[in-house]
Design a protein around this motif. Structure first.
Motif, PDB file in Angstrom:
ATOM      1  N   TRP A   1       9.911   8.920   3.230  1.00 30.44           N
ATOM      2  CA  TRP A   1      10.143   9.650   1.983  1.00 30.44           C
ATOM      3  C   TRP A   1      11.368   9.127   1.236  1.00 30.44           C
ATOM      4  O   TRP A   1      11.366   9.051   0.018  1.00 30.44           O
ATOM      5  CB  TRP A   1      10.295  11.150   2.257  1.00 30.44           C
ATOM      6  CG  TRP A   1       8.992  11.878   2.405  1.00 30.44           C
ATOM      7  CD1 TRP A   1       7.890  11.468   3.110  1.00 30.44           C
ATOM      8  CD2 TRP A   1       8.662  13.132   1.848  1.00 30.44           C
ATOM      9  NE1 TRP A   1       6.907  12.404   3.018  1.00 30.44           N
ATOM     10  CE2 TRP A   1       7.352  13.441   2.247  1.00 30.44           C
ATOM     11  CE3 TRP A   1       9.344  14.044   1.055  1.00 30.44           C
ATOM     12  CZ2 TRP A   1       6.708  14.616   1.881  1.00 30.44           C
ATOM     13  CZ3 TRP A   1       8.714  15.217   0.688  1.00 30.44           C
ATOM     14  CH2 TRP A   1       7.404  15.495   1.094  1.00 30.44           C
ATOM     15  N   TRP A   2      12.419   8.823   1.956  1.00 29.82           N
ATOM     16  CA  TRP A   2      13.655   8.397   1.299  1.00 29.82           C
ATOM     17  C   TRP A   2      13.439   7.124   0.496  1.00 29.82           C
ATOM     18  O   TRP A   2      13.792   7.062  -0.687  1.00 29.82           O
ATOM     19  CB  TRP A   2      14.770   8.227   2.321  1.00 29.82           C
ATOM     20  CG  TRP A   2      16.086   7.988   1.662  1.00 29.82           C
ATOM     21  CD1 TRP A   2      16.741   6.803   1.548  1.00 29.82           C
ATOM     22  CD2 TRP A   2      16.897   8.951   0.999  1.00 29.82           C
ATOM     23  NE1 TRP A   2      17.916   6.966   0.862  1.00 29.82           N
ATOM     24  CE2 TRP A   2      18.037   8.287   0.506  1.00 29.82           C
ATOM     25  CE3 TRP A   2      16.776  10.317   0.766  1.00 29.82           C
ATOM     26  CZ2 TRP A   2      19.046   8.938  -0.183  1.00 29.82           C
ATOM     27  CZ3 TRP A   2      17.782  10.970   0.074  1.00 29.82           C
ATOM     28  CH2 TRP A   2      18.894  10.280  -0.399  1.00 29.82           C
ATOM     29  N   SER A   3      12.865   6.095   1.122  1.00 27.89           N
ATOM     30  CA  SER A   3      12.676   4.824   0.411  1.00 27.89           C
ATOM     31  C   SER A   3      11.687   4.982  -0.738  1.00 27.89           C
ATOM     32  O   SER A   3      11.820   4.317  -1.767  1.00 27.89           O
ATOM     33  CB  SER A   3      12.222   3.713   1.364  1.00 27.89           C
ATOM     34  OG  SER A   3      10.984   4.038   1.951  1.00 27.89           O
ATOM     35  N   GLN A   4      10.710   5.864  -0.602  1.00 28.07           N
ATOM     36  CA  GLN A   4       9.771   6.105  -1.696  1.00 28.07           C
ATOM     37  C   GLN A   4      10.444   6.821  -2.864  1.00 28.07           C
ATOM     38  O   GLN A   4      10.076   6.614  -4.021  1.00 28.07           O
ATOM     39  CB  GLN A   4       8.585   6.950  -1.214  1.00 28.07           C
ATOM     40  CG  GLN A   4       7.663   6.243  -0.247  1.00 28.07           C
ATOM     41  CD  GLN A   4       6.503   7.123   0.105  1.00 28.07           C
ATOM     42  OE1 GLN A   4       5.696   7.464  -0.759  1.00 28.07           O
ATOM     43  NE2 GLN A   4       6.401   7.506   1.370  1.00 28.07           N
ATOM     44  N   ALA A   5      11.410   7.659  -2.580  1.00 27.68           N
ATOM     45  CA  ALA A   5      12.053   8.471  -3.620  1.00 27.68           C
ATOM     46  C   ALA A   5      13.166   7.744  -4.355  1.00 27.68           C
ATOM     47  O   ALA A   5      13.427   8.045  -5.529  1.00 27.68           O
ATOM     48  CB  ALA A   5      12.614   9.746  -3.003  1.00 27.68           C
ATOM     49  N   VAL A   6      13.823   6.799  -3.714  1.00 29.43           N
ATOM     50  CA  VAL A   6      15.039   6.193  -4.265  1.00 29.43           C
ATOM     51  C   VAL A   6      14.878   5.692  -5.694  1.00 29.43           C
ATOM     52  O   VAL A   6      15.737   5.934  -6.533  1.00 29.43           O
ATOM     53  CB  VAL A   6      15.568   5.081  -3.325  1.00 29.43           C
ATOM     54  CG1 VAL A   6      16.616   4.219  -4.009  1.00 29.43           C
ATOM     55  CG2 VAL A   6      16.140   5.703  -2.070  1.00 29.43           C
ATOM     56  N   ASN A   7      13.812   5.011  -6.030  1.00 27.20           N
ATOM     57  CA  ASN A   7      13.647   4.484  -7.392  1.00 27.20           C
ATOM     58  C   ASN A   7      12.847   5.400  -8.308  1.00 27.20           C
ATOM     59  O   ASN A   7      12.733   5.114  -9.496  1.00 27.20           O
ATOM     60  CB  ASN A   7      12.981   3.109  -7.344  1.00 27.20           C
ATOM     61  CG  ASN A   7      13.897   2.087  -6.719  1.00 27.20           C
ATOM     62  OD1 ASN A   7      15.093   2.092  -6.969  1.00 27.20           O
ATOM     63  ND2 ASN A   7      13.343   1.229  -5.879  1.00 27.20           N
ATOM     64  N   ARG A   8      12.296   6.479  -7.761  1.00 28.92           N
ATOM     65  CA  ARG A   8      11.431   7.363  -8.530  1.00 28.92           C
ATOM     66  C   ARG A   8      12.036   8.716  -8.860  1.00 28.92           C
ATOM     67  O   ARG A   8      11.781   9.286  -9.906  1.00 28.92           O
ATOM     68  CB  ARG A   8      10.166   7.618  -7.706  1.00 28.92           C
ATOM     69  CG  ARG A   8       8.926   7.230  -8.350  1.00 28.92           C
ATOM     70  CD  ARG A   8       7.724   7.382  -7.472  1.00 28.92           C
ATOM     71  NE  ARG A   8       7.639   8.655  -6.784  1.00 28.92           N
ATOM     72  CZ  ARG A   8       6.701   8.949  -5.913  1.00 28.92           C
ATOM     73  NH1 ARG A   8       5.794   8.081  -5.605  1.00 28.92           N
ATOM     74  NH2 ARG A   8       6.671  10.115  -5.337  1.00 28.92           N
ATOM     75  N   LEU A   9      12.810   9.247  -7.948  1.00 29.54           N
ATOM     76  CA  LEU A   9      13.358  10.594  -8.077  1.00 29.54           C
ATOM     77  C   LEU A   9      14.861  10.568  -7.878  1.00 29.54           C
ATOM     78  O   LEU A   9      15.416   9.601  -7.362  1.00 29.54           O
ATOM     79  CB  LEU A   9      12.721  11.518  -7.028  1.00 29.54           C
ATOM     80  CG  LEU A   9      11.206  11.647  -7.079  1.00 29.54           C
ATOM     81  CD1 LEU A   9      10.695  12.342  -5.828  1.00 29.54           C
ATOM     82  CD2 LEU A   9      10.783  12.420  -8.309  1.00 29.54           C
ATOM     83  N   ARG A  10      15.525  11.643  -8.275  1.00 25.56           N
ATOM     84  CA  ARG A  10      16.953  11.762  -7.983  1.00 25.56           C
ATOM     85  C   ARG A  10      17.129  11.940  -6.487  1.00 25.56           C
ATOM     86  O   ARG A  10      16.389  12.681  -5.848  1.00 25.56           O
ATOM     87  CB  ARG A  10      17.553  12.979  -8.680  1.00 25.56           C
ATOM     88  CG  ARG A  10      17.816  12.808 -10.135  1.00 25.56           C
ATOM     89  CD  ARG A  10      18.663  13.951 -10.715  1.00 25.56           C
ATOM     90  NE  ARG A  10      18.179  15.273 -10.352  1.00 25.56           N
ATOM     91  CZ  ARG A  10      18.901  16.197  -9.728  1.00 25.56           C
ATOM     92  NH1 ARG A  10      20.144  15.977  -9.382  1.00 25.56           N
ATOM     93  NH2 ARG A  10      18.392  17.385  -9.462  1.00 25.56           N
ATOM     94  N   THR A  11      18.121  11.287  -5.931  1.00 28.78           N
ATOM     95  CA  THR A  11      18.485  11.448  -4.530  1.00 28.78           C
ATOM     96  C   THR A  11      19.989  11.624  -4.458  1.00 28.78           C
ATOM     97  O   THR A  11      20.711  11.204  -5.365  1.00 28.78           O
ATOM     98  CB  THR A  11      18.068  10.218  -3.690  1.00 28.78           C
ATOM     99  OG1 THR A  11      18.669   9.043  -4.258  1.00 28.78           O
ATOM    100  CG2 THR A  11      16.558  10.047  -3.658  1.00 28.78           C
TER     101      THR A  11
END
Length: 170
Positions: free
Chosen positions: A52-62
């Motif tokens: 989930w983390w690598s999928q979210a990094v460029n798409r969502l705020r983290t």
């Protein structure tokens, strides 16, 4: 050090109010953490929790600060080889939150609501946490590494100008 002690005291106090898990019924659904987190948070990511983390990094705020409704992503380690995800349901202090999650520890396949999680990292960045464990009615002894929090807002939407509700103008 004082913040750690305060967080531990808050967590221990909250434990006295924790409810035990209800007995399982044969027709109860078996929840995986990722399926539950996706449905409960509205964050549309698929795959094992550790991805989930690598999928979210460029798409969502983290980030490294909890927000209600965000997803805390646990790193894979030991018996938790696929990681874990949990949805933040409440923020109690800067180092103590509650999460709602599924398929954790003594509650295999079940949903646990408002479980206490304590930041035990030296920097206060939520990179290492302890999780309340109902079978012992206390914080577990294991320290879990995490990646951080995924927030529902898309990265571009977060940085975009906001419209004024009174005038409809940015």
């Amino acid at each position: 050090m004082t913040k750690r002690i305060t967080a531990a005291v808050v967590a221990a106090t909250l434990g006295f109010f924790a409810l035990g898990a209800a007995p399982a019924k044969a027709d109860d659904p078996y929840w995986q953490c990722v399926t539950f987190a996706r449905m409960f948070s509205g964050i549309n990511i698929f795959g094992d929790a550790w991805t989930w983390w690598s999928q979210a990094v460029n798409r969502l705020r983290t980030g490294d600060a909890p927000e209600t409704g965000s997803v805390l992503v646990f790193r894979p380690e030991g018996r938790m080889s696929r990681g874990h995800v949990a949805v933040v349901s409440d923020i109690l202090t800067d180092r103590v939150i509650r999460v709602t999650h599924a398929n954790w520890g003594g509650s295999r396949g079940k949903v646990e609501e408002n479980v206490t999680v304590v930041d035990v990292s030296g920097e206060g960045d939520w990179s290492r946490v302890k999780v309340w464990y109902n079978p012992i009615n206390d914080l577990g002894s294991t320290v879990y590494p995490t990646y951080g929090f995924i927030y529902k807002n898309a990265r571009d939407a977060f940085n975009a100008p906001r419209e004024s509700t009174a005038t409809g103008q940015p």
